[in-house]
Design an enzyme around this catalytic site. Sequence first.
Site, PDB file in Angstrom:
ATOM      1  N   CYS A 163       0.882  -1.187   0.000  1.00  0.00           N
ATOM      2  CA  CYS A 163       0.000   0.000   0.000  1.00  0.00           C
ATOM      3  C   CYS A 163       0.909   1.223   0.000  1.00  0.00           C
ATOM      4  O   CYS A 163       1.043   1.917   0.997  1.00  0.00           O
ATOM      5  CB  CYS A 163      -0.916   0.001   1.217  1.00  0.00           C
ATOM      6  SG  CYS A 163      -1.760  -1.572   1.538  1.00  0.00           S
ATOM      7  N   ALA A 164       1.541   1.475  -1.131  1.00  0.00           N
ATOM      8  CA  ALA A 164       2.760   2.279  -1.146  1.00  0.00           C
ATOM      9  C   ALA A 164       2.557   3.782  -1.231  1.00  0.00           C
ATOM     10  O   ALA A 164       3.404   4.537  -0.749  1.00  0.00           O
ATOM     11  CB  ALA A 164       3.654   1.824  -2.308  1.00  0.00           C
TER      12      ALA A 164
ATOM     13  N   PRO B  41       1.744   7.587  -0.533  1.00  0.00           N
ATOM     14  CA  PRO B  41       2.303   8.470  -1.555  1.00  0.00           C
ATOM     15  C   PRO B  41       3.758   8.206  -1.926  1.00  0.00           C
ATOM     16  O   PRO B  41       4.259   8.779  -2.872  1.00  0.00           O
ATOM     17  CB  PRO B  41       2.160   9.843  -0.925  1.00  0.00           C
ATOM     18  CG  PRO B  41       2.276   9.577   0.543  1.00  0.00           C
ATOM     19  CD  PRO B  41       1.607   8.261   0.761  1.00  0.00           C
TER      20      PRO B  41
ATOM     21  N   CYS C  98      -1.574   4.101  10.885  1.00  0.00           N
ATOM     22  CA  CYS C  98      -1.447   5.411  11.537  1.00  0.00           C
ATOM     23  C   CYS C  98      -2.605   5.593  12.508  1.00  0.00           C
ATOM     24  O   CYS C  98      -3.264   6.620  12.550  1.00  0.00           O
ATOM     25  CB  CYS C  98      -1.353   6.544  10.530  1.00  0.00           C
ATOM     26  SG  CYS C  98      -2.580   6.528   9.223  1.00  0.00           S
TER      27      CYS C  98
END
Length: 332
Positions: free
Chosen positions: A188-189, A191, A324
């Site tokens: 899930c790279a 930005p 996060c």
Amino acid sequence: GRGGGGGVGGGGGRGGPPKRQRELADDELGEAYDGFADHDAFDERKMAQLRNDRFDAYYQTQGVVPPEEWEAMMASFRAPLPLTFRVNMSGKFRESTRRKLVDELFPAIVKDNPEMKPPKRLRWYPDGLGWQIDVPKDGLKRSENLRGLREFLVRANEVGAITRQEAVSMIPPLLLDVQPHHRVLDMCAAPGSKTFQLLEMLHGSLGDNTAIPKGFVIANDVDMKRCNLLTHQTKRVNSPGLLVTNHEAQNFPVITSPGGRTFPFDAILTDVPCSGDGTMRKAPDIWPRWTVGNGNGLHPLQLKIALRAAQLLKVGGRLVYSTCTFNPIEDE
């Protein structure tokens, strides 16, 4: 602080409850939150008024911190983020960039801004290449005494000599311990700051910034627009060992050669889409809208991504899972 960079509208997979979608610039590399853009200053008065009784009740019940530390944690959420960045560990400008900062720009800051805390190294970042400057997100733009530093950081970021990135976002890639021969997948790279860091590590262990590593990094994201942003950010490293793909992370395919050989990964980073309540210091709009359902709704997708990563990992490989948020449902 925040525990990762997947974010509340991140790039892992589709489905789940409606949630705030991040703008392309709404990230640790974007101009909107790091003191380089035209936007309103950090509003301490508005931040002090933010409160969500559901948030307080849920996390106090979860015991994310001891009761005596609760008020200190909440106070930190209402404080502006410092400026943090790291020098590219494998770039040819590494030592000249470090010298420019340490010998010229930082002493000038201390001299011209006696009321400000001096820049400090992130002690845990390798080779002393991570730095923190305690200015709010609009501080560099508004201060004439910091103009020289601002102009240098903007130029250095554009050429890939440094990367502006939140300190806690730098941690997950370090835990992968990438080596030049590793096959690496960033599921899930976007930005792209962590992908950039993985590429630095892929090249940085060679001891020669012109050498080409045997390994590679595949950077994947489910959103095509964010793949474009990912490409834009990672091209600064000029690495031939990068491939950008556009797949749902939970359905990422097994890679096979024309001869049928499969390629299990040595290292996989799953910085999954999450409720993002660890990002409230830079996205305070999350605070009043927070509900316990945000994390619960994303948990099935997060689990699917983690399980798919485990399937793609070679025996003895390393998988790092990050978010996060500090929600136990999403993290544990």
